[in-house]
Design a protein around this motif. Structure first.
Motif, PDB file in Angstrom:
ATOM      1  N   SER A 136      38.349  74.434  35.048  1.00 24.61           N
ATOM      2  CA  SER A 136      39.610  73.432  34.884  1.00 24.61           C
ATOM      3  C   SER A 136      40.483  74.335  33.755  1.00 24.61           C
ATOM      4  O   SER A 136      39.974  75.269  34.001  1.00 24.61           O
ATOM      5  CB  SER A 136      39.056  72.212  34.330  1.00 24.61           C
ATOM      6  N   PRO A 137      42.013  73.499  34.006  1.00 22.45           N
ATOM      7  CA  PRO A 137      42.684  74.746  32.561  1.00 22.45           C
ATOM      8  C   PRO A 137      42.512  75.005  31.700  1.00 22.45           C
ATOM      9  O   PRO A 137      41.394  74.588  31.254  1.00 22.45           O
ATOM     10  CB  PRO A 137      44.367  74.200  33.020  1.00 22.45           C
ATOM     11  N   GLU A 138      43.212  76.549  31.739  1.00 18.20           N
ATOM     12  CA  GLU A 138      42.459  77.414  30.160  1.00 18.20           C
ATOM     13  C   GLU A 138      43.718  76.476  29.305  1.00 18.20           C
ATOM     14  O   GLU A 138      43.835  76.829  28.175  1.00 18.20           O
ATOM     15  CB  GLU A 138      42.323  78.993  30.356  1.00 18.20           C
ATOM     16  N   ILE A 139      45.094  76.834  30.058  1.00 24.14           N
ATOM     17  CA  ILE A 139      45.922  75.821  28.893  1.00 24.14           C
ATOM     18  C   ILE A 139      45.788  73.686  29.125  1.00 24.14           C
ATOM     19  O   ILE A 139      46.207  73.927  29.984  1.00 24.14           O
ATOM     20  CB  ILE A 139      47.969  75.839  29.402  1.00 24.14           C
ATOM     21  N   VAL A 166      50.409  76.669  22.141  1.00 19.41           N
ATOM     22  CA  VAL A 166      51.425  77.372  22.506  1.00 19.41           C
ATOM     23  C   VAL A 166      52.227  76.441  22.584  1.00 19.41           C
ATOM     24  O   VAL A 166      52.882  75.152  21.886  1.00 19.41           O
ATOM     25  CB  VAL A 166      51.022  77.567  23.931  1.00 19.41           C
ATOM     26  N   HIS A 171      50.347  71.500  24.176  1.00 24.52           N
ATOM     27  CA  HIS A 171      49.831  71.897  24.746  1.00 24.52           C
ATOM     28  C   HIS A 171      49.191  72.698  24.079  1.00 24.52           C
ATOM     29  O   HIS A 171      49.277  73.402  22.979  1.00 24.52           O
ATOM     30  CB  HIS A 171      49.776  72.309  26.101  1.00 24.52           C
ATOM     31  N   LEU A 173      45.658  76.513  23.869  1.00 23.97           N
ATOM     32  CA  LEU A 173      44.665  77.079  24.294  1.00 23.97           C
ATOM     33  C   LEU A 173      43.306  76.275  24.956  1.00 23.97           C
ATOM     34  O   LEU A 173      43.102  76.333  23.167  1.00 23.97           O
ATOM     35  CB  LEU A 173      45.039  78.312  24.236  1.00 23.97           C
TER      36      LEU A 173
ATOM     37  N   THR B 568      54.193  81.033  24.466  1.00 23.39           N
ATOM     38  CA  THR B 568      53.798  82.116  23.457  1.00 23.39           C
ATOM     39  C   THR B 568      52.764  80.933  22.475  1.00 23.39           C
ATOM     40  O   THR B 568      53.107  79.940  23.091  1.00 23.39           O
ATOM     41  CB  THR B 568      55.140  81.566  22.768  1.00 23.39           C
ATOM     42  N   THR B 570      52.098  79.652  18.922  1.00 26.42           N
ATOM     43  CA  THR B 570      52.865  79.081  17.871  1.00 26.42           C
ATOM     44  C   THR B 570      52.292  79.490  16.922  1.00 26.42           C
ATOM     45  O   THR B 570      52.755  79.922  15.541  1.00 26.42           O
ATOM     46  CB  THR B 570      53.371  77.811  18.017  1.00 26.42           C
ATOM     47  N   GLU B 621      48.973  78.683  35.833  1.00 29.43           N
ATOM     48  CA  GLU B 621      48.189  79.733  36.057  1.00 29.43           C
ATOM     49  C   GLU B 621      47.620  80.268  37.510  1.00 29.43           C
ATOM     50  O   GLU B 621      47.873  79.550  38.406  1.00 29.43           O
ATOM     51  CB  GLU B 621      46.927  79.334  35.481  1.00 29.43           C
TER      52      GLU B 621
END
Lengths: 346, 835
Positions: A136-139, A166, A171, A173, B568, B570, B621
């Motif tokens: 699954s996504p990292e972000i 981020v 969103h 991480l 980026t 934050t 990604e």
């Protein structure tokens, strides 16, 4: 030529040839003698050419003598050949002797990173129990990383996951692989046995046991009638597969908002084996993973009816597993990539 | 939470050894992270009594004392403190003693007089906060006894989980101990001796926003004398990790540790007309807090104010102006309940997360406001004197009744997989103070049962007869749904008493592992001699600027493109890790540099990892393989000279990788436009699968000398590659096709082809392949020659060309015809055949 001459010549040939054979210095000289004497145009044939002039009665006699001579010469040749061959081989072997203690020609050897290898090994173990790997996504979005895992905004439990945010609205991480539970449940129907390895991030100062980037492996098993007892059995098998037979384990209460009951799973200290040492904080135990029965709120966000389906989830750090298994004492080594650290792993 | 054993014992009987208690607490969910033994640092410190205190003959500021330990000769000890007098009992550090901080005490001479040890202050023993005077012990303290026996303690460091705010207190932990031992909990006394006027004559409170402050209880104490707390109070607070300040402040901290109720005290004379207002800040308001920081308050900040303005940030920190000082005589005690979310936000906003705010943000039971106010008032009166005004100010005196949570005993057993009968469940809950009631009403009635709360609530209707009702104690705010009761039963019962079984449920359908292709690539590269690394995904803006690709080739089929603007962080930890990478080579360059700095020059590294970008408002990604070759590729040795890795080594790795993945031989095209790569030593690579899709695509080349010079000169000469591979993001390896080896021999021909400047081996090979016809099996360059007798700019490229067919042995004229065709094509293309 009469009979007597021929027989005398044969006798002389035998004598001189045997002498030449025993005097031959090497195999080529023997080959020369072989051709000169026994060859198609050799001396023996030359002598026998005179046989035509003899009386018919005498011919068989000459033939018998000639065969005897040929036999004697062939035997002598073979004997001398064997003698010379052995000597030559001995001489060759002596000539070809090398310094066998010289180092070998080095082969470049690669290695596989211990974080990834630990993840792979964890996956292999659970694959034996029917688990399948998902990613699954990292972000992630805040909803999946926290809220759907029963961690509302401004909940004190958020202290357990210091978060890096981020510049994409909503969103962050991912702080753990647990949001993968939601994504798997939304995508698959029970029976679910899922394993979710991957990179995670936290707002965490770096020291010997903390990093801001690290890996996690999440497990999820959901179906009708999956119990805490099943989780105990499975995780005990995992510990046995990873750390070997005969290691004591214990389950104790833990706390995660997305599991209830929540569990911490300890294995007896691999360094001291129980009495307590600095490596285990003198407790005799090392915590290898957190787990628990999936919270009804989480099952519902996954689209499953908590009255019908139940199950467990677990999460572990492959670096921590690797550190325990290989006796590594500093987490920072994993992302530093000093090749001296990496070399032993395959 | 630091919990001294002696303090726990005030509320519950404990027979267990500390280690055993710690283990039991851990197994109950109150994880003991450490056990500290207080007094271990006091070696050879005993109780003595001062027989005489006289002026030191040679020093005005020193005293010469004689001290008896009860037996033996009295000792003469020189002392600098002024609070001592004959008859007092004091701690005596004898020669050989070791004090906290590894301070060693020896027999010494001080200004001509021998001193046989030292009299100790509370601070020197880390027992109280007082460092000025000698610690004066109670008159009945036994003489000669080691201090550790009297004041030694065991302090548990307990990791209280965020859902158990009630256990951030000695009383709360005593309840957990009671659940282990089965003994009863004794509560502290909440009796307050009141005198004088009614509190309402002194103190009034207006709560403007009751949602943010559901309850405010206030008390008023007049005529206090502010000074140090009694020594035993200081000792307790220090043991619990709280620095003693004054008797009034210590009383509020004591209540916070004992009951878990944060209390704030104000100097009553600093509150205008004794009128407190609980309200949010107006924009522009400021407050100087206790830490002497002048803070701007935003409208989300909840305040305690008076008519003049802010006095304290509610639940987080008091204000300097209304602080209790030595001059204070009238004390206002604030014991309030605040909205947990508001407190948490404010504490984060001001970066002021205190012991108080930590407790508030976990939520507090309503009752504690009253109990805390009474307990604090009683302690202030006991330690600082004064009289407590009659009654309390209380903005919400009605205390809610106990909550009831329905649960199904059968479901408990079904979740746990344990045979736990109804009666056993009732007994287990009783151990943590949870009474159990059977549902009222008809046997066949249905009742509502809450199985989920919060943002995804769910209530089901179940037969009443199948349920029980847990009567939840007011302090257990964490118990709200059936699952909470199940967890409570599991932990009190003990996880070791739940059986261990293997799942007997159905297996899921087969699904290929997304790790499969990555594993093939990893093992291949490791086999080729490359070393796998894992570098940071979070990099610096400099890294991003230096190593991002300007025009990366299209990715392999099904793989993500390098796309989007950089993402980026934050709230970065540092500028070095503030953005997400869009390349893999930068981290590899850094790894080369790090290892070369440490004396390892020959490196072959690879990483399979992600790049990240923002496309519109969505994260994107992608997976890539990166590798770096630096220094010698073949390890140098006595029998092999050193040779630095070059583009050819990297192409060799890629050729072998393509072969492993079942891809056709890759095509390389010169690449001169990437700033990170040498314009004359870089290529793009493209390899296709048998069905013509792109199986592998990327860039490979020597690091640009300017890039190496600007980044780190140790990176000079490194060969870098960044490659997209079909399936890297989760595909499976291709299935190799079987080959029947031909029974007929093949025929080899060597051709030396002379070409001029500007012609490339790749183009010549392409001409050969295009012209050789159907019998061609392979073309391989085996020699390159320049020099006499060739022309200045000429090179001779020698190719070994192999012909064959599976059907027959080739005839000479067939081969000669093919070679002739090749020769003609070469000449057409401007080359010549060298004979």
């Amino acid at each position: 030529m009469d009979l007597a001459d021929i027989i005398r010549d044969l006798g002389a040939l035998e004598t001189s040839t045997l002498a030449a054979i025993s005097a031959a210095p090497d195999t080529p000289a023997l080959d020369g003698i072989d051709v000169e004497v026994l060859g198609k145009k050799g001396a023996l044939t030359g002598i026998l050419r005179g046989i035509g002039a003899l009386a018919a009665d005498d011919r068989p006699r000459v033939g018998a003598v000639a065969n005897t001579v040929r036999g004697a010469i062939e035997a002598a040749l073979a004997a001398r050949r064997a003698e010379l061959g052995a000597a030559e081989l001995t001489e060759r072997l002596a000539r070809e002797r090398i310094d066998v203690t010289l180092p070998g020609r080095p082969l470049r050897r690669g290695s596989l990173h211990p974080s990834i290898e630990a993840m792979t090994q964890i996956a292999e173990i659970f694959e034996q129990f029917g688990f399948v790997v998902h990613e699954s996504p990292e972000i992630e979005d805040d909803l999946t990383n926290f809220q759907m895992l029963n961690i509302p905004p401004d909940h004190p439990a958020r202290d357990l996951w210091d978060t890096l945010y981020v510049d994409i609205p909503g969103h962050l991480l991912r702080t753990h692989t647990s949001p993968g539970q939601i994504r798997v449940m939304q995508a698959m129907k029970p029976p679910i046995r899922a394993l979710l390895p991957g990179r995670c991030f936290r707002y965490e100062s770096v020291d010997a046991s903390h990093g801001f980037e690290f890996f996690q492996v999440e497990g999820l098993m959901v179906d009708e009638g999956v119990t805490l007892a099943d989780m105990k059995g499975l995780l005990d098998e995992f510990a046995r597969a990873m750390f070997g037979d005969g290691k004591k384990t214990r389950f104790r209460p833990g706390y995660y908002p997305f599991t209830e009951p929540s569990v911490a799973f300890d294995v007896e200290c691999l360094v001291c084996g129980g009495p307590g040492c600095p490596a285990c904080g003198r407790s005799g135990w090392m915590t290898i993973l957190g787990a628990g029965m999936v919270h009804p709120v989480v099952l519902q966000y996954g689209g499953l009816d908590p009255e019908r389906y139940q199950g467990f989830a677990f999460g572990m750090g492959p670096e921590r597993i690797s550190m325990l298994k290989h006796g590594i004492t500093d987490l920072r080594l994993f992302m530093e990539n000093d090749v001296r650290f990496l070399e032993p792993f395959r | 939470m630091r919990a001294p054993l002696s303090w726990l014992r005030e509320f519950v009987d404990i027979d267990l050894e500390p280690e055993a208690l710690a283990e039991r607490l851990t197994l109950l969910g109150m994880e003991v992270r450490g056990i500290e033994r207080r007094g271990l640092a006091w070696q050879n410190v005993v109780v003595g009594e001062l027989l005489s205190v006289e002026k030191h003959p040679n020093a005005d500021r020193l005293s010469l004392t004689t001290v008896t330990l009860g037996a033996g000769e009295p000792l003469s000890i020189v002392c600098g403190a002024t609070n001592i007098a004959p008859g007092q009992r004091v701690p005596v550090a004898l020669p050989g003693a070791v004090l906290p901080g590894d301070r060693r005490i020896e027999r010494t001479e001080k200004m001509g007089v021998v001193s046989n040890g030292m009299l100790c202050s509370g601070d020197e023993l880390e027992l109280t906060a007082d460092g000025d005077g000698i610690l004066i012990l109670a008159p009945d303290t036994p003489l000669g006894v080691p201090l550790a026996e009297l004041y030694g303690d065991v302090i548990f460091d307990i990791d209280v989980k965020p859902n158990r705010g009630d256990a951030l207190s000695i009383v709360g932990l005593a309840r957990e101990v009671a659940a282990i031992t089965g003994s009863a909990v004794r509560m502290p006394s909440f009796e307050v001796v009141e005198s004088g006027p009614d509190v309402a004559d002194r103190l009034t409170v207006d709560v403007i926003d009751a949602a943010l402050c559901p309850r405010f209880v206030g008390r008023w104490v007049s005529g206090v004398r502010v000074g140090p707390s009694p020594e035993h109070v200081q000792m307790r607070l220090l043991a619990a990790g709280v620095r003693p300040i004054s008797n009034v402040v210590d009383a509020s901290n004591y209540v916070m540790i004992e009951l878990g109720k944060p209390i704030h005290t104000f100097d009553g004379s600093r509150v205008e007309r004794g009128h407190l207002v609980v309200r949010t800040a107006s924009s522009g308001e400021r407050l100087v807090t206790l830490d002497h920081v002048d803070r701007a308050l935003d409208p989300d900040t909840l305040l305690i104010a008076d008519d003049h303005g802010p006095l304290a940030i509610a639940g987080v920190m008091g204000g300097a102006a209304s602080e209790v000082t030595d001059a204070t005589t009238d004390v206002i005690i604030e014991s309030a309940i605040f909205d947990p979310v508001s407190i948490r936000r404010t504490a984060f906003h001001h970066a002021l997360r205190s012991e108080a705010s930590l407790r508030f943000e976990k939520g507090q039971e309503c009752r504690l406001a009253r109990l805390g106010a009474d307990r604090a008032a009683a302690l202030v009166a006991a330690w600082a004197g004064g009289s407590v005004a009659r009654g309390r100010v209380d903005t919400a005196p009605d205390e809610p009744g106990e909550d009831r949570v329905r649960f199904r005993p059968a479901r408990v057993a079904r979740i746990l997989g344990a045979d736990l009968p109804r009666e056993a469940q009732v007994d287990l809950l009783a151990r943590v103070g949870i009474a159990v009631a059977s549902p009222a009403g008809a046997a066949d009635a249905k009742v509502d049962l809450v199985i989920a709360a919060g943002s995804k609530p769910r209530t089901v209707q179940v037969p009443a007869a199948a349920t029980l009702e847990a009567v939840v104690p007011s302090w257990r705010r964490d118990l709200a749904i059936e699952a909470d009761i199940i967890e409570e039963l599991a932990r009190v019962n003990g996880y070791d008493r739940i059986p261990s079984t293997l799942p007997a449920t159905a297996l899921p359908l087969f699904r290929p592992s997304p790790l499969a292709l990555r594993d093939v690539v990893r093992h291949s590269l490791a086999g080729f001699g490359l070393r796998e690394v894992v570098t940071h995904a979070l990099v610096s803006p400099d890294h991003l600027a230096r190593w991002s690709w300007s025009a990366p080739p299209a990715p392999a089929d099904g793989e993500g493109r390098i796309d989007g603007t950089p993402i980026t962080v934050t709230n970065p930890l540092s500028a070095d890790h503030a953005v997400l990478r869009q390349d893999l080579v930068g981290g590899l360059v850094d790894t080369v540099v790090l290892n070369r700095r440490r004396g390892r020059d020959d490196l072959a590294l690879f990483e399979i990892g992600k790049g990240y970008g923002r496309v519109a408002d969505a994260p994107h990604e992608w997976w890539r393989l990166g590798f770096a070759l630096a220094g010698a590729f073949d390890p140098p040795s006595w029998n092999r000279p050193r040779r630095a890795a070059d583009l050819g080594d990297a192409k060799g790795v890629l050729d072998a990788l393509c072969a492993t993945l079942g891809l056709d031989g890759p095509e390389y095209t010169a690449l001169a436009t990437e700033a990170a790569l040498h314009p004359g030593q870089a290529v793009t690579v493209l390899a296709r699968t048998a069905d013509g899709t792109v199986g592998l695509s990327g860039v490979v080349g020597a690091i640009h000398p300017a890039a190496a010079a600007a980044w780190d000169e140790r990176a000079e000469g490194t060969i870098l590659a960044e490659i997209s591979i079909r399936g890297l993001s989760g595909g499976v390896p291709s299935v190799p096709r079987g080959v029947n080896p031909s029974r007929f021999p093949s025929v080899e021909r060597d051709l030396a082809i002379v070409v001029g400047a500007g012609e490339t081996a790749g183009r010549v090979e392409a001409v050969i392949r295009a012209s050789a016809g159907a019998l061609l099996r392979s073309v391989e360059l085996f020699d390159v020659y320049a020099g006499a007798p060739l022309g200045r700019d000429e090179r001779s490229l020698a190719f070994r060309i192999v012909f064959g067919t599976d059907e027959r042995t080739l005839a000479d004229d067939e081969v000669e015809a093919a070679v002739g065709a090749i020769s003609a094509a070469i000449i057409d293309a401007g080359g010549r055949i060298r004979s």
